[in-house]
Structures are given as C-alpha cells and as structure tokens.
Design an enzyme around this catalytic site. Structure first.
Site, mmCIF file in Angstrom:
data_model
loop_
_atom_site.group_PDB
_atom_site.id
_atom_site.type_symbol
_atom_site.label_atom_id
_atom_site.label_comp_id
_atom_site.label_asym_id
_atom_site.label_seq_id
_atom_site.Cartn_x
_atom_site.Cartn_y
_atom_site.Cartn_z
ATOM 1 N N LYS A 1 4.248 87.362 67.218
ATOM 2 C CA LYS A 1 4.849 86.083 68.083
ATOM 3 C C LYS A 1 5.679 84.995 66.800
ATOM 4 O O LYS A 1 6.031 85.491 65.560
ATOM 5 C CB LYS A 1 3.611 85.672 69.157
ATOM 6 C CG LYS A 1 2.950 86.259 69.724
ATOM 7 C CD LYS A 1 2.667 85.698 70.712
ATOM 8 C CE LYS A 1 1.492 87.157 71.476
ATOM 9 N NZ LYS A 1 0.766 86.691 72.764
ATOM 10 N N HIS B 1 8.759 91.124 77.779
ATOM 11 C CA HIS B 1 7.639 90.570 77.188
ATOM 12 C C HIS B 1 7.210 89.181 78.462
ATOM 13 O O HIS B 1 8.185 88.702 78.773
ATOM 14 C CB HIS B 1 7.197 89.796 76.014
ATOM 15 C CG HIS B 1 6.046 89.575 75.727
ATOM 16 N ND1 HIS B 1 5.310 88.373 76.249
ATOM 17 C CD2 HIS B 1 5.302 90.154 75.300
ATOM 18 C CE1 HIS B 1 3.961 88.400 75.661
ATOM 19 N NE2 HIS B 1 4.062 89.935 74.856
ATOM 20 N N GLY C 1 -3.136 86.610 76.322
ATOM 21 C CA GLY C 1 -3.355 85.450 75.173
ATOM 22 C C GLY C 1 -4.607 85.025 75.488
ATOM 23 O O GLY C 1 -4.885 83.580 75.397
#
Ligand code: PEP
Length: 261
Positions: A14, A97, A175
């Site tokens: 990321k 994503h 996450g």
C-alpha cells in the site's frame, strides 16, 4: 494443489515505505525467502519504488505488481501512469482493490478498462472482488461476486484467462483484523469458479488462480491455504512484517508439500 496452478502469495505494501526503505525491505526479504518452484511471491510496492526495485529484484525470487495505473496507454492525462509504461517493470497489476473502489470511487467501467489494459500490455491482472459488510448482512455476497466478475472480465476472451488471478477480498475484512471464516471463503471461491466456468467454460477456467485476502496473518494463513479452490493469498498489513510474511510464504510451500503426501 490443482496440477498446473502454482501457489501465489502477493504482498500489498500500500502507501507505505519510502524508496530507500522499500529497497532495504526487499533486501531483507531476499535473505529470508528462498526461491521455490511451488510458490510464486509477488511484491506490490508504491509506484515510486516500483521502478528502482525492478532493477534490484531477482525475478526468480520475487515478481513485482503495480498497485494502480490508468487504463489508457498514452496521452494528455497529467499525473497518470499507464500499463504500457509499466510493461517490463510490473509483472502483475492489482485491479479493483476495495480501497480503489471505495476511497477513490473507481467504477466498474474503470476496472474493466484496467483489466483489458493490463492484458493488452502483457501484465497479469489480479482482479479483486468482494462484498461490503452491508451487502453481506443482506445475503447479497454471491450476487455481488458474480456481478463484479462479469463486469470486470467483460472485455476478455477465454485466451486472455491464462494469466488472470482473482482475489476474493471481503471489504469488511481488509485491514480490520476481522477475517473471514474459511468455510465462508470456500463458499465464495466456489461461486467464483462456477461463474468463471459459466462465462468461459471449464478448460479456460482451469488456469485461473483464486486468492483470499483480508487480514491474513501468519497464524491464519494455513487455514485459508487449506481451503479447496484457494491458490494463494493477498496480504496487506502482514506483508510489511518480514517475519510474518516469510512465515506466510513458508505456509504456502508446506501446503503444497502436504498436498503431495
Ligand atoms: C489488501 O490490501 O488487499 C489486504 C488484504 O489488506 P490486509 O491484509 O491488511 O487486510
């Protein structure tokens, strides 16, 4: 392991690590993760680090993925980078994503165009699909997966499927530390494989690798890798911890050796 489908572990860094830090981290991973014939390891650094890492990396050990790009090949698109420019730098591209879909409001048309641009420029697409928490609570998961697949792949022929990777990433699990139950992953992967078969036929679909992603840790990796139809993992947070990521790759290797015994 299904014959012909190599296990695949993708580390999505990321928007973390400077160019210098990324280079040091690659060096560290190179010392820890051996080249293995049964597991392919892909690293997705920030765009800025991708080009220098492409000169540093041993491509037998690691492949590189771009986290994002624009779908047109050239032109007056200030600030953008195209798949044509990434050709020979990135081996794979992460597309669709959930952070791109939800934070940057990428549309199904953007995603479809990116898949096509990646294939056109010989970059392997990793198409991410998955339901939100609210879609899940309304029992819409399977419909969402079918819709996102049909839409994302709309421009592809069955020949294009050879390099395709699908990542099942429930949005609510990314996450958050709130990871999916392996039996739910099994159900979702079954829906994905059946839909691919429906769209392209059994033979063309055999080569497609399907990954799970969403808060995978070294302690949970083996459980997902044991799920029938799962060919690997897309790892975010844990890919930034060299010990955890190495363990995850080791688990992938062990899952193939166990399958052979
Ligand atoms: C991801 O970035 O695709 C991802 C799955 O992140 P995390 O492992 O941190 O949930």
């Amino acid at each position: 392991m299904t014959p012909g489908r190599k296990k695949l572990i993708v580390g999505n860094w990321k928007m973390n690590l400077s160019v210098h830090e990324a280079s040091l981290y690659l060096h560290k991973l190179s010392d820890k993760i051996p080249v293995r014939r049964d597991v392919e390891v892909v690293l997705a650094p920030t765009l800025l680090a991708l080009q220098p890492l492409s000169l540093q990396v041993n491509r037998r050990q690691f492949k590189l993925a771009v986290q994002n790009f624009y779908w047109r090949d050239h032109g007056a698109y200030t600030g953008e980078v195209s798949a044509a420019q990434l050709h020979s730098i990135a081996d794979y591209a992460i597309i669709g994503h959930s952070e791109r879909r939800h934070t940057f409001h990428e549309s199904e048309k953007d995603i479809r165009s990116k898949v096509q641009a990646a294939v056109r420029n010989r970059i392997k697409p990793i198409l991410c699909i998955g339901e939100t928490a609210s879609e899940r609570s309304y029992g819409e998961t399977n419909d969402v997966l079918r819709d996102q697949l049909t839409s994302g792949l709309a421009n592809l022929t069955s020949d294009d499927l050879e390099t395709l990777v699908i990542a099942y990433e429930p949005v609510w699990a990314i996450g958050t530390g709130d990871n999916a139950n392996p039996s739910d992953v099994h159900g979702a992967v079954k829906v994905i494989r059946n839909e691919l078969k429906h769209l392209y036929g059994t033979k063309a679909t055999e080569a497609v690798r399907v990954l799970y992603g969403g808060s995978v840790k070294s302690s949970s990796a083996a459980d997902y890798l044991a799920v029938k139809g799962v060919d690997g993992l897309l790892v975010g947070g844990a890919s930034l911890d060299s010990h955890a990521f190495t363990e995850i790759v080791t688990k992938a290797h062990e899952s193939t050796t166990e399958a052979k015994t």
